[in-house]
Scaffold this motif. Structure first.
Motif, short mmCIF file in Angstrom:
data_model
loop_
_atom_site.label_atom_id
_atom_site.label_comp_id
_atom_site.label_asym_id
_atom_site.label_seq_id
_atom_site.Cartn_x
_atom_site.Cartn_y
_atom_site.Cartn_z
N GLN A 10 0.83 -1.19 0.00
CA GLN A 10 0.00 0.00 0.00
C GLN A 10 0.87 1.25 0.00
O GLN A 10 0.45 2.30 -0.47
N TYR A 11 2.05 1.14 0.56
CA TYR A 11 2.96 2.28 0.65
C TYR A 11 4.00 2.29 -0.47
O TYR A 11 4.63 3.31 -0.71
N SER A 67 11.37 7.57 4.42
CA SER A 67 10.24 7.08 5.20
C SER A 67 10.64 6.93 6.66
O SER A 67 11.82 6.81 6.99
N THR A 106 5.70 7.79 4.20
CA THR A 106 6.56 7.32 3.12
C THR A 106 6.50 8.31 1.97
O THR A 106 5.42 8.68 1.52
N GLN A 114 5.31 11.07 -4.61
CA GLN A 114 4.07 11.06 -3.84
C GLN A 114 4.38 10.84 -2.36
O GLN A 114 5.22 10.01 -2.00
N TYR A 115 3.65 11.59 -1.52
CA TYR A 115 3.71 11.48 -0.07
C TYR A 115 2.56 10.58 0.37
O TYR A 115 1.43 10.74 -0.12
N ARG A 116 2.83 9.65 1.27
CA ARG A 116 1.79 8.77 1.81
C ARG A 116 1.92 8.73 3.32
O ARG A 116 3.02 8.65 3.86
N VAL A 158 -3.21 3.39 4.08
CA VAL A 158 -2.80 4.75 3.70
C VAL A 158 -4.00 5.66 3.89
O VAL A 158 -5.05 5.46 3.29
N GLU A 159 -3.85 6.68 4.73
CA GLU A 159 -4.94 7.61 5.03
C GLU A 159 -4.88 8.87 4.17
O GLU A 159 -5.87 9.53 3.97
N GLU A 172 -2.74 10.53 0.59
CA GLU A 172 -1.76 10.52 -0.50
C GLU A 172 -1.75 11.92 -1.11
O GLU A 172 -2.80 12.49 -1.34
N SER A 225 -2.83 13.62 -5.39
CA SER A 225 -3.71 12.50 -5.69
C SER A 225 -3.39 11.88 -7.05
O SER A 225 -3.58 10.69 -7.25
N ARG A 282 -0.71 10.84 -9.98
CA ARG A 282 0.70 10.51 -10.15
C ARG A 282 1.13 10.85 -11.57
O ARG A 282 0.86 10.10 -12.50
#
Length: 161
Positions: free
Chosen positions: A18-19, A29, A39, A50-52, A59-60, A62, A65, A67
């Motif tokens: 997911q990350y 990370s 991450t 991308q920031y996660r 993942v809450e 991203e 949104s 990419r």
């Protein structure tokens, strides 16, 4: 029995996926003291960054949104390095900032030679200037924000530290 063992090896891989997708690599990370994970990833061909952020298994947030190549323009990087050790108050400071829905996010990593302190985390500032710090666990760091200088696709932030 062998299927159970295989399943036990796959669970962490599925959660980590997911990350990190198969076409990505980690720039930076860390885990937070509150049990969350941050991450910062990029496509292996530098197509996007991308920031996660979220719990270990979900993942809450991203950002951005989408990419694509424009994602690099949404981040700013700045750093300051002063050598000379304790006697020269040596330090290494690195920051990556971005704006999302009226909030400013600033990832940071710091080292101060005077007291040997090391820290990492995220500072979130709302539109009224209220600041919230999310403390990272320094020993959990993977990667380096400094790699952004080598990639050369993130805009340099020339404002003072």
């Amino acid at each position: 029995m062998k299927y159970l063992i295989l399943l036990l090896f796959l669970i962490p891989t599925v959660l980590w996926s997911q990350y990190l997708r198969s076409n990505e690599e980690v720039i930076y990370s860390f885990d937070t003291k509150a049990g969350k994970k941050m991450t910062l990833v990029k496509d292996k061909g530098n197509e996007y960054i991308q920031y996660r952020f979220g719990s270990k298994d979900h993942v809450e947030m991203e950002f951005p949104s989408e990419r694509n190549k424009d994602s690099w323009k949404q981040f700013k990087y700045k750093s300051y390095h002063r050598g000379g050790g304790k006697q020269n108050a040596g330090m290494d400071l690195e920051y990556l900032t971005f704006l999302n829905n009226g909030y400013t996010y600033s990832l940071f990593k710091s080292y101060y030679a005077e007291d040997g302190s090391l820290s990492t985390g995220i500072t979130v500032i709302d539109s009224k200037g209220k600041s919230t710090d999310i403390t990272g666990i320094y020993k959990s760091i993977k990667g380096c924000l400094c790699n952004l200088e080598d990639i050369g696709l993130v805009e340099k932030d020339d404002t003072g530290l």
